[in-house]
Write a protein that holds these residues in place. Sequence first.
Motif, PDB file in Angstrom:
ATOM      1  N   LEU A  42       4.981   9.548  -8.002  1.00 21.31           N
ATOM      2  CA  LEU A  42       6.189   9.588  -8.831  1.00 21.31           C
ATOM      3  C   LEU A  42       5.896   9.348 -10.305  1.00 21.31           C
ATOM      4  O   LEU A  42       6.466  10.005 -11.181  1.00 21.31           O
ATOM      5  N   ASP A  43       4.988   8.407 -10.590  1.00 27.48           N
ATOM      6  CA  ASP A  43       4.665   8.085 -11.979  1.00 27.48           C
ATOM      7  C   ASP A  43       4.035   9.280 -12.687  1.00 27.48           C
ATOM      8  O   ASP A  43       4.396   9.620 -13.816  1.00 27.48           O
ATOM      9  N   ALA A  44       3.061   9.903 -12.029  1.00 27.57           N
ATOM     10  CA  ALA A  44       2.392  11.053 -12.630  1.00 27.57           C
ATOM     11  C   ALA A  44       3.385  12.193 -12.858  1.00 27.57           C
ATOM     12  O   ALA A  44       3.389  12.833 -13.917  1.00 27.57           O
ATOM     13  N   ALA A  45       4.246  12.430 -11.862  1.00 21.96           N
ATOM     14  CA  ALA A  45       5.239  13.508 -11.990  1.00 21.96           C
ATOM     15  C   ALA A  45       6.218  13.215 -13.117  1.00 21.96           C
ATOM     16  O   ALA A  45       6.577  14.111 -13.901  1.00 21.96           O
ATOM     17  N   GLY A  79       0.815  -1.214   0.000  1.00 22.30           N
ATOM     18  CA  GLY A  79       0.000   0.000   0.000  1.00 22.30           C
ATOM     19  C   GLY A  79       0.845   1.259   0.000  1.00 22.30           C
ATOM     20  O   GLY A  79       0.567   2.210  -0.744  1.00 22.30           O
ATOM     21  N   GLU A  80       1.902   1.268   0.811  1.00 23.67           N
ATOM     22  CA  GLU A  80       2.756   2.453   0.906  1.00 23.67           C
ATOM     23  C   GLU A  80       3.563   2.656  -0.374  1.00 23.67           C
ATOM     24  O   GLU A  80       3.759   3.800  -0.814  1.00 23.67           O
ATOM     25  N   LEU A  81       4.035   1.565  -0.973  1.00 20.55           N
ATOM     26  CA  LEU A  81       4.798   1.689  -2.219  1.00 20.55           C
ATOM     27  C   LEU A  81       3.921   2.232  -3.348  1.00 20.55           C
ATOM     28  O   LEU A  81       4.362   3.082  -4.135  1.00 20.55           O
ATOM     29  N   TYR A  82       2.683   1.771  -3.425  1.00 20.37           N
ATOM     30  CA  TYR A  82       1.790   2.294  -4.467  1.00 20.37           C
ATOM     31  C   TYR A  82       1.410   3.746  -4.203  1.00 20.37           C
ATOM     32  O   TYR A  82       1.214   4.519  -5.150  1.00 20.37           O
ATOM     33  N   ARG A 140      13.450   2.699  -7.377  1.00 22.40           N
ATOM     34  CA  ARG A 140      13.461   2.000  -6.096  1.00 22.40           C
ATOM     35  C   ARG A 140      12.056   1.598  -5.665  1.00 22.40           C
ATOM     36  O   ARG A 140      11.869   0.582  -4.990  1.00 22.40           O
ATOM     37  N   VAL A 141      11.051   2.382  -6.042  1.00 15.97           N
ATOM     38  CA  VAL A 141       9.667   2.045  -5.707  1.00 15.97           C
ATOM     39  C   VAL A 141       9.123   1.003  -6.678  1.00 15.97           C
ATOM     40  O   VAL A 141       8.423   0.056  -6.287  1.00 15.97           O
ATOM     41  N   PHE A 142       9.454   1.159  -7.957  1.00 15.17           N
ATOM     42  CA  PHE A 142       8.924   0.288  -9.012  1.00 15.17           C
ATOM     43  C   PHE A 142       9.490  -1.123  -8.924  1.00 15.17           C
ATOM     44  O   PHE A 142       8.786  -2.114  -9.170  1.00 15.17           O
ATOM     45  N   SER A 143      10.766  -1.247  -8.569  1.00 10.96           N
ATOM     46  CA  SER A 143      11.453  -2.530  -8.607  1.00 10.96           C
ATOM     47  C   SER A 143      10.768  -3.621  -7.779  1.00 10.96           C
ATOM     48  O   SER A 143      10.492  -4.706  -8.296  1.00 10.96           O
ATOM     49  N   PRO A 144      10.471  -3.388  -6.484  1.00 13.89           N
ATOM     50  CA  PRO A 144       9.810  -4.460  -5.723  1.00 13.89           C
ATOM     51  C   PRO A 144       8.403  -4.769  -6.204  1.00 13.89           C
ATOM     52  O   PRO A 144       7.942  -5.907  -6.090  1.00 13.89           O
ATOM     53  N   LEU A 145       7.709  -3.787  -6.761  1.00 16.81           N
ATOM     54  CA  LEU A 145       6.350  -4.011  -7.245  1.00 16.81           C
ATOM     55  C   LEU A 145       6.327  -4.778  -8.559  1.00 16.81           C
ATOM     56  O   LEU A 145       5.303  -5.369  -8.923  1.00 16.81           O
TER      57      LEU A 145
END
Length: 221
Positions: free
Chosen positions: A85-88, A76-79, A150-155
Motif C-alpha cells: 500500500l505504501d509503495a502504491a 508480519g501480515e500487516l507489514y 487501517r493498516v498503518f494505525s495499529p503499527l
Amino acid sequence: MDTKAKTAYDYISAKIETGEFPPGMMLVERQLCEQLGISRSPVRTALTQLANEGELVKYVPKQGMCVSELTSRDVGELYDLRVILDAAAVERFIANASMQEIVGACRLYQRMSECYEAGDMEGMVRYDVLFHRYYTERCGNEHLSELFGRVFSPLRRFRWDIIKLGRDKSDRLMELHSRLAAAIRTKDAAAAAAAETESNTLMCEWHLSWLQAQEAEAMKP
C-alpha cells in the motif's frame, strides 16, 4: 459519525497509538466520558466503529471493549500489506500531485528532520506520521488511502517504542526518509517506492524482534 463521536474516535485512537492505552487495557465508557466531557452515546459509537474495524479495539464477551494485542503473525501480515500500500500510494501521489502538494510533503519531512536534529524524538515520530498520511491522503485513490490508514494505525504503536531502541535505528530511518523526500521532490516514483519498501522491511524486522522480546519477558516466571 457525528462530531462528538469523531472526537471520541480520534481521542481513543491517538491514546492507543501512542501507548497511553496499552494492549489489553479495558476501555471503560464512563471513564472515557469523563475524560472527554461528553455523554456515553458518542463514546459507544466510537468504540463500536473501532471494534468493527478490528485493528485497535476488540470486544471481549461479558467484559466489554479492550485495546487489541498484536501477535507476531499480526505484525508480519500487516507489514506485508503496508509494503504494498505504501509503495502504491507514494507512486500515485507523485503521478498526481501539484507542485504545491510536493512542497507540502517535503515541508513535513523537513519538520521531521528538524525535530530529529534537535533530539526531539517524539516530535520526529509525530511528523513522520503526518508525512506518510499527507501523501496517502492525496494519492488520488480514496480506497487505497482508507486501507492504508487501517493498516498503518495499529503499527503506529511501535513507532513510539523505536525511540527507546537506540539512536542507530532512528539514524537509519532518517536516512531512508531523506531518500524518500528527495525522490518526491524530483518526482522519481520508482526511487520513492524503493525507499518506502526498504524502510517498511526494516521496520517489520525491528518490530518482530521487539515483540518477540516482549513475549519472552512476559513468559518468565
